[in-house]
Scaffold this motif. Structure first.
Motif, PDB file in Angstrom:
ATOM      1  N   THR A 121     -10.273   1.695   1.680  1.00  0.00           N
ATOM      2  CA  THR A 121      -9.455   1.005   0.688  1.00  0.00           C
ATOM      3  C   THR A 121     -10.298   0.276  -0.354  1.00  0.00           C
ATOM      4  O   THR A 121     -10.081   0.453  -1.562  1.00  0.00           O
ATOM      5  CB  THR A 121      -8.500   0.011   1.370  1.00  0.00           C
ATOM      6  OG1 THR A 121      -7.736   0.724   2.346  1.00  0.00           O
ATOM      7  CG2 THR A 121      -7.571  -0.654   0.379  1.00  0.00           C
TER       8      THR A 121
ATOM      9  N   GLY B 156       0.664   3.065  -3.314  1.00  0.00           N
ATOM     10  CA  GLY B 156      -0.087   4.294  -3.065  1.00  0.00           C
ATOM     11  C   GLY B 156       0.720   5.528  -3.402  1.00  0.00           C
ATOM     12  O   GLY B 156       0.212   6.476  -4.012  1.00  0.00           O
TER      13      GLY B 156
ATOM     14  N   PRO C 192      -6.982  -3.847   3.173  1.00  0.00           N
ATOM     15  CA  PRO C 192      -5.685  -3.197   3.368  1.00  0.00           C
ATOM     16  C   PRO C 192      -4.775  -3.859   4.393  1.00  0.00           C
ATOM     17  O   PRO C 192      -3.622  -3.479   4.533  1.00  0.00           O
ATOM     18  CB  PRO C 192      -6.079  -1.807   3.843  1.00  0.00           C
ATOM     19  CG  PRO C 192      -7.344  -2.046   4.601  1.00  0.00           C
ATOM     20  CD  PRO C 192      -8.056  -3.124   3.843  1.00  0.00           C
TER      21      PRO C 192
ATOM     22  N   LEU D 190      -6.371  -5.767  -3.511  1.00  0.00           N
ATOM     23  CA  LEU D 190      -6.722  -4.888  -2.385  1.00  0.00           C
ATOM     24  C   LEU D 190      -8.234  -4.819  -2.184  1.00  0.00           C
ATOM     25  O   LEU D 190      -8.703  -4.742  -1.047  1.00  0.00           O
ATOM     26  CB  LEU D 190      -6.141  -3.486  -2.600  1.00  0.00           C
ATOM     27  CG  LEU D 190      -4.652  -3.348  -2.347  1.00  0.00           C
ATOM     28  CD1 LEU D 190      -4.134  -2.016  -2.866  1.00  0.00           C
ATOM     29  CD2 LEU D 190      -4.326  -3.512  -0.873  1.00  0.00           C
TER      30      LEU D 190
ATOM     31  N   ARG E  41       0.826  -1.214   0.000  1.00  0.00           N
ATOM     32  CA  ARG E  41       0.000   0.000   0.000  1.00  0.00           C
ATOM     33  C   ARG E  41       0.855   1.256   0.000  1.00  0.00           C
ATOM     34  O   ARG E  41       0.537   2.231  -0.682  1.00  0.00           O
ATOM     35  CB  ARG E  41      -0.935   0.016   1.218  1.00  0.00           C
ATOM     36  CG  ARG E  41      -2.147  -0.841   1.099  1.00  0.00           C
ATOM     37  CD  ARG E  41      -3.189  -0.554   2.174  1.00  0.00           C
ATOM     38  NE  ARG E  41      -2.822   0.425   3.159  1.00  0.00           N
ATOM     39  CZ  ARG E  41      -2.303   0.144   4.370  1.00  0.00           C
ATOM     40  NH1 ARG E  41      -2.103  -1.097   4.734  1.00  0.00           N
ATOM     41  NH2 ARG E  41      -1.996   1.119   5.210  1.00  0.00           N
TER      42      ARG E  41
ATOM     43  N   MET F 155      -4.959   4.924  -0.351  1.00  0.00           N
ATOM     44  CA  MET F 155      -4.295   3.621  -0.344  1.00  0.00           C
ATOM     45  C   MET F 155      -3.170   3.596   0.681  1.00  0.00           C
ATOM     46  O   MET F 155      -3.025   2.630   1.442  1.00  0.00           O
ATOM     47  CB  MET F 155      -3.740   3.337  -1.748  1.00  0.00           C
ATOM     48  CG  MET F 155      -3.480   1.880  -2.028  1.00  0.00           C
ATOM     49  SD  MET F 155      -2.796   1.583  -3.687  1.00  0.00           S
ATOM     50  CE  MET F 155      -3.788   2.611  -4.744  1.00  0.00           C
TER      51      MET F 155
ATOM     52  N   GLY G   9      -4.614   3.387   4.037  1.00  0.00           N
ATOM     53  CA  GLY G   9      -5.466   2.232   4.274  1.00  0.00           C
ATOM     54  C   GLY G   9      -6.837   2.685   4.733  1.00  0.00           C
ATOM     55  O   GLY G   9      -7.438   2.100   5.626  1.00  0.00           O
TER      56      GLY G   9
ATOM     57  N   SER H  53      -3.689  -0.505   9.044  1.00  0.00           N
ATOM     58  CA  SER H  53      -4.437   0.431   8.217  1.00  0.00           C
ATOM     59  C   SER H  53      -5.473   1.152   9.071  1.00  0.00           C
ATOM     60  O   SER H  53      -5.880   0.657  10.125  1.00  0.00           O
ATOM     61  CB  SER H  53      -5.142  -0.320   7.091  1.00  0.00           C
ATOM     62  OG  SER H  53      -6.156  -1.162   7.614  1.00  0.00           O
TER      63      SER H  53
END
Length: 153
Positions: A83, A30, A132, A127, A26, A77, A80, A136
């Motif tokens: 998500t 992300g 996540p 995901l 992530r 992302m 988290g 998260s």
């Protein structure tokens, strides 16, 4: 005295630290999307021209929505947060990119599976399905809601 075999201890260690994998994915993935979206937001004129070339409807609006989705999606992302919900527009973004921009130039299965966009969709779907992970905000919020604790307390 009986000792636990090394492979059993190793698997137990990995199980105890399984949260690291989704967190690392992530954070890196992300950040990639945050950065991509940021660059597009700061160069919307060029990006809009690309959308015109590709024949995407409402190119200025579509380019802004696409860039914003990538930027905000990347932030969410990494945190988290929301998500699974966030993965839906991210998947849509990549499916449009695949259908409109990339697939017309692909003629073999090997070319298809080597596309970055296919990997992106696969990660987004993972995901969406897996969530996540423990490290998260989604997990923290879910734990607080389950325990009856106010989320913002």
């Amino acid at each position: 005295m009986q000792t636990t075999p090394l492979h059993a201890r190793t698997l137990a260690f990995l199980d105890d630290h399984a949260w690291i994998g989704p967190l690392l994915l992530r954070l890196v993935f992300g950040y990639f999307w945050l950065e991509t979206g940021w660059a597009k937001l700061h160069n919307l004129a060029f990006f809009t021209e690309r959308f015109i070339e590709w024949g995407i409807p409402w190119p200025a609006l579509s380019a802004a929505v696409c860039a914003g989705t990538e930027f905000i999606g990347g932030v969410l992302m990494m945190l988290g947060l929301a998500t699974r919900l966030t993965m839906l527009p991210m998947i849509f973004n990549m499916l449009v990119a695949l259908a409109v921009v990339v697939l017309p130039g692909v003629s073999t299965l090997d070319e298809f599976v080597e596309l970055d966009e296919v990997l992106y969709v696969a990660v987004f779907v993972w995901l969406l399905v897996a969530g996540p992970g423990r490290a998260s905000l989604d997990h923290l919020i879910a734990r607080r809601v389950k325990a009856g604790t106010p989320v913002l307390a």
